[in-house]
Design an enzyme around this catalytic site. Structure first.
Site, short mmCIF file in Angstrom:
data_model
loop_
_atom_site.label_atom_id
_atom_site.label_comp_id
_atom_site.label_asym_id
_atom_site.label_seq_id
_atom_site.Cartn_x
_atom_site.Cartn_y
_atom_site.Cartn_z
N PRO A 1 -0.13 6.93 -9.49
CA PRO A 1 0.35 6.90 -10.88
C PRO A 1 -0.59 6.12 -11.79
O PRO A 1 -0.78 6.47 -12.95
CB PRO A 1 1.72 6.21 -10.76
CG PRO A 1 2.16 6.49 -9.36
CD PRO A 1 0.91 6.49 -8.52
N TYR A 2 -1.20 5.06 -11.26
CA TYR A 2 -2.17 4.29 -12.07
C TYR A 2 -3.32 5.19 -12.50
O TYR A 2 -3.70 5.24 -13.68
CB TYR A 2 -2.69 3.09 -11.26
CG TYR A 2 -3.89 2.43 -11.90
CD1 TYR A 2 -3.79 1.77 -13.13
CD2 TYR A 2 -5.15 2.47 -11.28
CE1 TYR A 2 -4.90 1.17 -13.72
CE2 TYR A 2 -6.26 1.88 -11.87
CZ TYR A 2 -6.12 1.24 -13.09
OH TYR A 2 -7.23 0.66 -13.68
N ALA A 3 -3.90 5.92 -11.54
CA ALA A 3 -5.04 6.78 -11.84
C ALA A 3 -4.64 7.87 -12.84
O ALA A 3 -5.40 8.19 -13.77
CB ALA A 3 -5.60 7.39 -10.56
#
Ligand SMILES: NC(=O)c1ccc[n+]([C@@H]2O[C@H](COP(=O)([O-])OP(=O)(O)OC[C@H]3O[C@@H](n4cnc5c(N)ncnc54)[C@H](O)[C@@H]3O)[C@@H](O)[C@H]2O)c1
Length: 319
Positions: A150-152
């Site tokens: 999710p960060y990427a």
């Protein structure tokens, strides 16, 4: 020059603020240290950086605050956000969405709405994680994104927003940072955890088998690239890798770190982290051409710097 640095209480932002102040610029330092996952460190860093010459503190949450003062700068260096692959799963997804995507959308909108003249030059932090794992060659900026956390995903969206803003006339630049280390490194990051464990005499907590590798990049080099990007008129919306050209495995990095400390440390293996790339590897051609920049800090020397900082943290705790 008037510069606004968002995320100024954080790891990279604090060094960038220090560097702009040392170069004689006026800096508006923006952050919400109280919302940091490690508020004690954030407040300490905030107190340090906002005491520098020419630095004015602005405590503001980019997801809700009026950002016209930030947009009034000549250059905005946007480093605020919620980094980290591991914490972006589960409830962290909404946090990454808020502090990375929403915060960036609001910041770019404020810069585009500036009524009196064209918007500031805006340097935006992205991440090597947008590539996923590197293959048999270094990742070039034109490689298709392959986010696996999710960060990427949030950083892919941040990049898209900055490219759209560039099409609408804002001078945005995207810097894809690769595993940054050095003094003030975030407590969730590998070298920070390794250094603290080694100094305590505890086994070093390693996710996975240690064979994953990274283009580890010292924060001094990252600051140099960021300041160069702030000073140049670059093609709007351009993406530039900011990473060391030579990846190093986690096992080799640990050998260097324990060598610097002069200790033999045990390793405690932990399950690999979902979404962590097996390898990151920066192609540095574009950074060299556009910024005249390459990372020059050797990993052993850079780790020695970081360890010296961990020792000062301990002196503060004891004192
Ligand atoms: N450190 C790395 O290796 C690395 C690698 C790739 C990309 N990046 C990116 O670089 C940037 C800086 O990373 P860092 O390691 O210094 O992180 P950091 O967590 O130390 O700093 C980020 C700062 O942003 C602030 N912040 C978060 N949300 C905010 C909001 N809504 N309003 C105002 N301030 C807010 C935090 O309080 C924190 O001080 C991030 O965008 C990160 O994703 C970092």
């Amino acid at each position: 020059m008037r510069v606004a640095v968002t995320g100024a209480a954080g790891f990279i932002g604090s060094h960038v603020t220090d560097a702009f102040s040392a170069a004689g610029h006026e800096v508006l330092a923006v952050d919400v240290p109280g919302r940091s996952p490690t508020p004690e460190l954030a407040w300490r860093t905030w107190a340090e950086v906002t005491a520098r010459p020419g630095v004015v503190a602005m405590e503001a949450d980019l997801a809700v605050a009026d950002l016209s003062a930030v947009a009034a700068a000549d250059v905005v260096v946007h480093l605020a956000g919620r980094p980290g692959v591991r914490d972006s799963w589960g409830a962290g997804r909404a946090v990454a969405e808020r502090d990375n995507v929403l915060a960036t959308r609001r910041l770019l909108a404020a810069c585009m709405e500036r009524p009196e003249r064209r918007g500031p030059r805006v340097v935006v932090a992205s991440s090597s994680s947008v590539y996923g794992s590197a293959g048999p060659r270094p990742n070039r900026e034109d490689d298709p994104p392959s986010p696996v956390s999710p960060y990427a995903v949030s950083k892919v969206e941040v990049e898209r927003l900055a490219r759209v803003a560039a099409r609408d006339g804002l001078r945005t630049v995207l810097l894809r940072y690769f595993s940054v280390y050095g003094p003030r490194q975030r407590p969730d990051m590998a070298f920070h955890r390794f250094a603290e464990a080694a100094l305590d005499g505890r086994p070093l907590p390693v996710f996975g088998d240690g064979r994953s590798s990274r283009s580890f990049t010292h924060v001094r080099d990252v600051v140099a690239a960021t300041l160069a990007a702030s000073a140049e008129d670059l093609p709007p919306g351009v993406v530039i890798n900011v990473g060391h050209a030579e990846p190093v495995t986690v096992t080799d990095a640990i050998a260097l770190l324990t060598g610097v400390l002069g200790v033999r440390a045990e390793v405690r293996r932990e399950a690999p982290v979902a979404g962590d790339a097996a390898r990151t590897w920066a192609d540095t051609d574009r950074a060299r051409r556009l910024l005249g920049w390459t990372a020059t800090t050797d990993l052993a020397a850079g780790l020695a710097d970081q360890i010296a900082w961990h020792r000062t943290l301990r002196e503060v705790r004891v004192g």
